[in-house]
Design a protein around this motif. Structure first.
Motif, mmCIF file in Angstrom:
data_model
loop_
_atom_site.group_PDB
_atom_site.id
_atom_site.type_symbol
_atom_site.label_atom_id
_atom_site.label_comp_id
_atom_site.label_asym_id
_atom_site.label_seq_id
_atom_site.Cartn_x
_atom_site.Cartn_y
_atom_site.Cartn_z
ATOM 1 N N LEU A 189 6.747 1.685 6.182
ATOM 2 C CA LEU A 189 6.917 2.231 7.522
ATOM 3 C C LEU A 189 6.422 3.675 7.578
ATOM 4 O O LEU A 189 6.319 4.357 6.555
ATOM 5 N N HIS A 190 6.166 4.112 8.788
ATOM 6 C CA HIS A 190 5.930 5.532 9.039
ATOM 7 C C HIS A 190 7.218 6.282 8.716
ATOM 8 O O HIS A 190 8.316 5.801 9.038
ATOM 9 N N PRO A 191 7.156 7.456 8.100
ATOM 10 C CA PRO A 191 8.394 8.180 7.748
ATOM 11 C C PRO A 191 9.216 8.615 8.960
ATOM 12 O O PRO A 191 10.407 8.910 8.820
ATOM 13 N N ALA A 192 8.601 8.644 10.160
ATOM 14 C CA ALA A 192 9.340 9.032 11.358
ATOM 15 C C ALA A 192 9.896 7.833 12.114
ATOM 16 O O ALA A 192 10.371 7.977 13.247
ATOM 17 N N GLN A 240 -3.189 1.696 -5.596
ATOM 18 C CA GLN A 240 -1.768 1.546 -5.885
ATOM 19 C C GLN A 240 -1.148 2.882 -6.270
ATOM 20 O O GLN A 240 -0.031 3.206 -5.870
ATOM 21 N N GLY A 241 -1.907 3.684 -7.004
ATOM 22 C CA GLY A 241 -1.403 5.001 -7.392
ATOM 23 C C GLY A 241 -1.188 5.905 -6.191
ATOM 24 O O GLY A 241 -0.204 6.642 -6.126
ATOM 25 N N SER A 242 -2.108 5.828 -5.203
ATOM 26 C CA SER A 242 -1.972 6.650 -4.008
ATOM 27 C C SER A 242 -0.753 6.219 -3.188
ATOM 28 O O SER A 242 -0.025 7.050 -2.650
ATOM 29 N N ILE A 243 -0.551 4.914 -3.122
ATOM 30 C CA ILE A 243 0.607 4.390 -2.386
ATOM 31 C C ILE A 243 1.900 4.870 -3.030
ATOM 32 O O ILE A 243 2.820 5.341 -2.357
ATOM 33 N N THR A 244 1.956 4.770 -4.355
ATOM 34 C CA THR A 244 3.152 5.213 -5.078
ATOM 35 C C THR A 244 3.413 6.693 -4.842
ATOM 36 O O THR A 244 4.557 7.111 -4.608
ATOM 37 N N LEU A 298 2.436 8.521 -2.257
ATOM 38 C CA LEU A 298 2.851 8.734 -0.869
ATOM 39 C C LEU A 298 4.314 8.364 -0.658
ATOM 40 O O LEU A 298 5.042 9.038 0.074
ATOM 41 N N VAL A 299 4.750 7.287 -1.300
ATOM 42 C CA VAL A 299 6.162 6.891 -1.192
ATOM 43 C C VAL A 299 7.049 7.967 -1.802
ATOM 44 O O VAL A 299 8.078 8.359 -1.227
ATOM 45 N N ARG A 300 6.648 8.474 -2.974
ATOM 46 C CA ARG A 300 7.454 9.491 -3.650
ATOM 47 C C ARG A 300 7.505 10.804 -2.875
ATOM 48 O O ARG A 300 8.531 11.502 -2.875
ATOM 49 N N SER A 301 6.421 11.142 -2.192
ATOM 50 C CA SER A 301 6.353 12.403 -1.455
ATOM 51 C C SER A 301 6.910 12.298 -0.040
ATOM 52 O O SER A 301 7.030 13.298 0.660
ATOM 53 N N GLY A 302 7.233 11.077 0.384
ATOM 54 C CA GLY A 302 7.757 10.888 1.726
ATOM 55 C C GLY A 302 6.703 10.670 2.789
ATOM 56 O O GLY A 302 7.014 10.599 3.974
ATOM 57 N N GLY A 303 5.442 10.528 2.383
ATOM 58 C CA GLY A 303 4.377 10.274 3.344
ATOM 59 C C GLY A 303 4.402 8.864 3.898
ATOM 60 O O GLY A 303 3.897 8.608 4.993
ATOM 61 N N ILE A 304 4.979 7.941 3.142
ATOM 62 C CA ILE A 304 5.186 6.557 3.556
ATOM 63 C C ILE A 304 6.603 6.171 3.152
ATOM 64 O O ILE A 304 7.084 6.560 2.085
ATOM 65 N N LEU A 305 7.268 5.411 3.989
ATOM 66 C CA LEU A 305 8.613 4.928 3.666
ATOM 67 C C LEU A 305 8.533 3.470 3.235
ATOM 68 O O LEU A 305 8.001 2.629 3.958
#
Length: 293
Positions: free
Chosen positions: A43-46, A22-26, A28-35
Motif C-alpha cells: 500500500l501507499h504509506p498514506a 526485490q532489493g529495492s522493494i525491501t 522501500l518497505v524498511r524506509s517506509g516508502g511502501i507499506l
C-alpha cells in the motif's frame, strides 16, 4: 517508479513490472516508502487506517467505515467494516473489525481498497439501527453522494423489514443529530419546520409549534468561546422575538432521545400554546417541511 495511490492495493508483480528489484522493494518497505500490509500486498504509506486494516484482512473498506471517509454521517466509527470475498466465510475478524460477505451490486476497480459508495450505503442500512440508517441516508442525500433515484434503487435491494425507512429520508437535515431530532418530532406528532430563516437571527435547525426553537449543538460546530458567545447572542435575539430555544448536545441526543422528547413536551405543555406571529420563513436554498405522525 510506480506512482502509488493511497486508495489502491498492489501486489509484488505490480512493483517489479514498474522496474523495482526485490532489493529495492525491501529497502522501500524498511524506509517506509511502501507499506507491506500482508504477504504480496502493498500500500501507499498514506493509506487510511481503515484501508490498512481492510488490506490486512484481505478485503476492502466497506459500510460505515467507507462512508465516514466521505464525510457522510455515521453514528459509530470505532469498528472497521471490511468487505471480503463471499467464499471467505471461515475468516475470523480481528478485534474491532466487522466483515461483510454479501455480494456487491457495484464492481469496484480491481486495485481499489474501497467498495463503491452505493454498496456502502446499502450495507449501512442493514448494519445500523433504523434511526442511524435514516441519519446516514439523510446525510448522503444532503451531500449529493446519492440522489433520489439511487435511493429508490437501494431500497428495492434492502430487506423488506427496512423498506419503510425510505419514507423517512428527505435530505434536509445537515447533521446526524438533526435527523434524530426530526424523527423524534415526527414520532411525537408535533408541527415543526426544518432549516428555518428568522429575520434578525438567521437560520435555525427547527421551529416547533411556531415558537420553540431547537438547535442541535456539536463540538465540531459549536466549540470555542467565540462560538459560544455567538450562540448566546442568537438565543437572546430569539427571545426578543418571542421564541424559546433549547440547545441539546449531540451526545445527549444520541444517548437518550426519549429524554429530549420529555423536555420538549414539558416545555410545550407549560409554555404553550402560543399564537404564531413570527417572521420565520424557510432558509435560503432549503425546503420547508411540516410533519405530523
Amino acid at each position: 517508479m510506480l506512482a502509488l495511490h493511497p486508495d489502491h492495493v498492489y501486489v509484488h508483480a505490480d512493483l517489479t513490472s514498474a522496474g523495482l528489484s526485490q532489493g529495492s522493494i525491501t529497502q522501500l518497505v524498511r524506509s517506509g516508502g511502501i507499506l507491506r500490509a500482508r504477504r504480496d500486498t502493498y500500500l501507499h504509506p498514506a493509506s487510511s487506517v481503515a484501508g490498512v486494516t481492510a488490506a490486512r484482512s484481505g478485503g476492502r473498506v466497506a459500510c460505515t467505515s467507507l462512508l465516514a471517509e466521505y464525510g457522510v454521517f455515521v453514528l459509530e466509527k470505532r469498528t472497521v467494516h471490511v468487505q471480503v470475498p463471499s467464499h471467505a466465510t471461515r475468516l475470523r475478524p480481528p478485534t474491532g473489525v466487522r466483515l461483510h460477505w454479501a455480494p456487491l451490486h457495484r464492481a469496484p476497480s480491481p486495485r481499489s481498497l474501497r467498495v463503491e459508495i452505493f454498496d456502502a450505503l446499502l450495507q449501512s442500512v442493514i448494519c445500523q439501527s433504523p434511526r442511524a440508517a435514516v441519519a446516514t441516508l439523510d446525510s448522503a442525500l444532503h451531500l449529493g453522494v446519492i440522489d433520489e433515484d439511487g435511493l429508490d434503487e437501494l431500497f428495492r435491494l434492502v430487506p423488506r423489514r427496512r423498506r419503510a425507512l425510505r419514507a423517512l429520508v428527505d435530505g434536509q437535515c445537515e447533521s446526524g443529530p438533526e435527523t434524530f431530532v426530526r424523527l423524534l418530532l415526527r414520532a411525537l406528532g408535533l408541527r415543526f419546520q426544518c432549516q428555518v430563516w428568522i429575520d434578525g437571527v438567521g437560520r435555525v435547525d427547527f421551529v416547533v409549534e411556531g415558537w420553540l426553537v431547537i438547535e442541535c449543538d456539536s463540538r465540531a460546530h459549536h466549540g470555542g468561546w467565540e462560538a459560544q458567545v455567538a450562540d448566546r447572542r442568537r438565543d437572546l435575539a430569539l427571545a426578543a422575538l418571542g421564541y424559546a430555544s433549547i440547545r441539546p448536545i449531540a451526545a445527549d441526543i444520541f444517548a437518550d432521545t426519549p429524554a429530549l422528547g420529555r423536555v420538549i413536551i414539558g416545555m410545550l405543555q407549560r409554555l404553550g400554546p402560543r399564537t404564531d406571529s413570527s417572521p420565520a420563513r424557510p432558509a435560503p436554498r432549503a425546503r420547508l417541511r411540516s410533519a405530523r405522525a
